[in-house]
Structures are given as C-alpha cells and as structure tokens.
Write a protein that holds these residues in place. Structure first.
Motif, short mmCIF file in Angstrom:
data_model
loop_
_atom_site.label_atom_id
_atom_site.label_comp_id
_atom_site.label_asym_id
_atom_site.label_seq_id
_atom_site.Cartn_x
_atom_site.Cartn_y
_atom_site.Cartn_z
N TYR A 1 0.82 -1.23 0.00
CA TYR A 1 0.00 0.00 0.00
C TYR A 1 0.85 1.28 0.00
CZ TYR A 1 -3.37 3.55 1.34
OH TYR A 1 -4.12 4.69 1.37
N ARG B 1 -2.48 15.77 3.20
CA ARG B 1 -2.42 15.24 4.58
C ARG B 1 -2.05 16.36 5.57
NH1 ARG B 1 -3.19 9.82 4.26
NH2 ARG B 1 -2.59 8.83 2.32
N ALA C 1 -10.74 4.84 9.42
CA ALA C 1 -10.02 4.14 8.34
C ALA C 1 -8.60 4.70 8.24
CB ALA C 1 -10.77 4.24 7.01
N ASP D 1 -9.53 1.01 11.96
CA ASP D 1 -9.53 0.47 10.60
C ASP D 1 -10.06 -0.96 10.66
OD1 ASP D 1 -8.06 1.46 7.80
OD2 ASP D 1 -8.35 -0.71 7.93
N ASP E 1 -15.13 -0.82 12.83
CA ASP E 1 -15.91 -0.65 11.61
C ASP E 1 -16.49 0.76 11.58
OD1 ASP E 1 -17.61 -0.76 9.46
OD2 ASP E 1 -18.87 -2.37 10.25
N ALA E 2 -16.18 1.51 10.53
CA ALA E 2 -16.67 2.88 10.39
C ALA E 2 -18.19 2.95 10.37
CB ALA E 2 -16.11 3.47 9.09
N LEU F 1 -9.69 10.18 5.38
CA LEU F 1 -8.99 10.50 4.12
C LEU F 1 -8.97 9.28 3.20
CD1 LEU F 1 -7.86 12.67 6.23
CD2 LEU F 1 -5.90 12.81 4.72
C1 LIG Z 1 -7.47 3.58 0.44
S1 LIG Z 1 -7.21 3.03 2.08
C2 LIG Z 1 -6.94 4.62 2.91
C3 LIG Z 1 -6.17 4.50 4.18
C4 LIG Z 1 -5.79 5.83 4.84
N1 LIG Z 1 -6.97 6.57 5.24
C5 LIG Z 1 -4.92 6.68 3.96
O1 LIG Z 1 -5.26 7.86 3.76
O2 LIG Z 1 -3.90 6.21 3.50
C6 LIG Z 1 -8.84 2.61 2.61
C7 LIG Z 1 -8.91 2.08 4.03
O3 LIG Z 1 -10.28 2.01 4.42
C8 LIG Z 1 -10.41 0.91 5.30
N2 LIG Z 1 -11.83 0.55 5.42
C9 LIG Z 1 -12.68 0.15 4.43
N3 LIG Z 1 -13.90 -0.07 4.95
C10 LIG Z 1 -13.83 0.20 6.28
C11 LIG Z 1 -14.77 0.16 7.34
N4 LIG Z 1 -16.03 -0.22 7.15
N5 LIG Z 1 -14.36 0.51 8.58
C12 LIG Z 1 -13.06 0.88 8.80
N6 LIG Z 1 -12.13 0.93 7.83
C13 LIG Z 1 -12.50 0.60 6.58
C14 LIG Z 1 -9.53 -0.15 4.65
O4 LIG Z 1 -9.21 -1.19 5.55
C15 LIG Z 1 -8.33 0.69 4.22
O5 LIG Z 1 -7.34 0.72 5.22
#
Ligand SMILES: C[S@@+](CC[C@H](N)C(=O)[O-])C[C@H]1O[C@@H](n2cnc3c(N)ncnc32)[C@H](O)[C@@H]1O
Length: 208
Positions: free
Chosen positions: A20, A36, A51, A71, A97-98, A114
């Motif tokens: 990632y 950021r 997240a 996350d 979980d969001a 973000l």
């Molecule tokens: C594209 S990444 C972004 C990560 C971070 N916010 C960044 O800016 O680098 C998307 C993230 O959303 C998280 N995610 C997706 N659905 C989620 C949920 N329902 N609850 C918490 N996290 C979630 C994923 O596990 C992942 O880490």
C-alpha cells in the motif's frame, strides 16, 4: 450491512497492506500533494481518524493530539502501529468498523477520514456515525477522490470504477458532500482540485 461485504473489504486490505505505502506514494504525489498536512493540521483535541490505514497521516498531527485511529484491516493497522512507534507518536490504533463506531456520542472534537469514504461499503452510515461521535461544535475533515464535475473525467472514472470495484472495492463516482449535509453537518469549506477529481471538505456539527 452484510457481513460478507465487511469480510471481503477486510481481506482485500489485509492482502494489499504490504504494498500500500509504495503505491500510495505515487497516487498522493499525483492527486493530492499537501493534502495530509492540510487535513491533520486542523485537528484539535480528542481526534478520531476513521479508516486510518497504514497511518500515513501520523507524521502530520500537531504535537499533543490525543489520537484514536480505527480500521477494518489488522494488516493495515500493524503497519500503522510500527509507524507510530518509529515516529514516537502515541495513538490508540484499533480494529473497528466505520459503519458501527464503538464510541459514545460526543466523544471527539475532530473526526478525519482520508481516501476512505470511497471504499467503506456503506459510506452514508459511516458519515452518520461520524456525526454522532463528534461533540457539538466539533469538526469533520474529509479528503477523497469523488465524482468529477467535468463530464469527460466522470466518463473515465466510470470506466475505471469497473476495474477498481473488482480489485479493491473502490468507488470512483461517489460524492460525500451531499451526505455530509444530509447528516446534519454545516459545511464550512469545500474545494475541488485536480479537474474536480479530488475534494476537500470541512464541516461542523452544530450545537454551540
Ligand atoms: C485507500 S485506504 C486509505 C487509508 C488511509 N486513510 C490513507 O489515507 O492512506 C482505505 C482504508 O479504508 C479501510 N476501510 C474500508 N472499509 C472500512 C470500514 N467499514 N471501517 C473501517 N475501515 C474501513 C480499509 O481497511 C483501508 O485501510
């Protein structure tokens, strides 16, 4: 929300975690340089990052921030914890979980999210949850890729979405802003950049 969808999202990001940061370095330089710093620079008091991923925002929070990050993916969080340790940043980083935040109402002064409302399966519910955990007068700070307001960019995004929904469950044509207003927030700032592809939002929970 279907358990299968949550499970699929978690597995996708657990698998993705190791590469990632490398891939995000490129995306970030191209689509949201300085984003950021912009977002985290506005965080005050008790802060929730929804997240939090691999913790790429951790270097940008002001000193003294009381940070909680959740996350879905333990794999992403493991990297975030390593990052926090190497930066000497104290943060409560945990699986959550969001769409069903485990915090009481009015627990935070700032909530950030973000590049993730594009990926959270039920982003409407996630925004409503962010509303409830914020204190009155607290601020929501969002940065995400959204449906562009230029038709030819949107056309490209629709095509791209056919691929990204399959590879990592990522939507390209969402737009959180109307959902933020519908949840009860008052939007104090919104700005599109990069041909309308990216959007920054600051919104306040009314009540003080
Ligand atoms: C594209 S990444 C972004 C990560 C971070 N916010 C960044 O800016 O680098 C998307 C993230 O959303 C998280 N995610 C997706 N659905 C989620 C949920 N329902 N609850 C918490 N996290 C979630 C994923 O596990 C992942 O880490």
């Amino acid at each position: 929300m279907a358990y299968e969808q949550i499970d699929r999202t978690r597995k996708i990001w657990d698998r993705y975690a190791a590469r990632y940061d490398r891939e995000m370095d490129r995306v970030e330089r191209m689509l949201f340089p300085g984003g950021r710093e912009w977002a985290c620079g506005q965080a005050v008091g008790d802060v929730l990052e929804v997240a939090v991923g691999t913790g790429r925002d951790l270097p940008y929070y002001p000193a003294g921030t009381r940070l909680t990050g959740i996350d879905l993916s333990p794999g992403m969080l493991a990297i975030a914890r390593e990052r926090a340790k190497s930066l000497g940043v104290e943060a409560d980083l945990r699986v959550g979980d969001a769409q069903a935040l485990e915090f009481g109402d009015a627990s935070f002064d700032t909530v950030l999210c973000l590049i993730s409302l594009c990926n959270i399966p039920d982003h409407r519910t996630a925004i409503a949850e962010m509303y409830w955990v914020l204190r009155p007068g607290g601020r929501l700070i969002l940065l995400d890729h959204v449906a562009s307001d230029r038709w030819w960019v949107l056309l490209f995004q629709r095509l791209l979405e056919q691929v990204t929904l399959r590879t990592n469950g990522d939507y390209q044509t969402r737009r959180p802003l109307p959902l933020v207003t519908a949840a009860g927030f008052v939007v104090s700032h919104s700005q599109r950049t990069k041909l309308g592809w990216m959007e920054r939002v600051v919104a306040v929970k009314p009540g003080v």
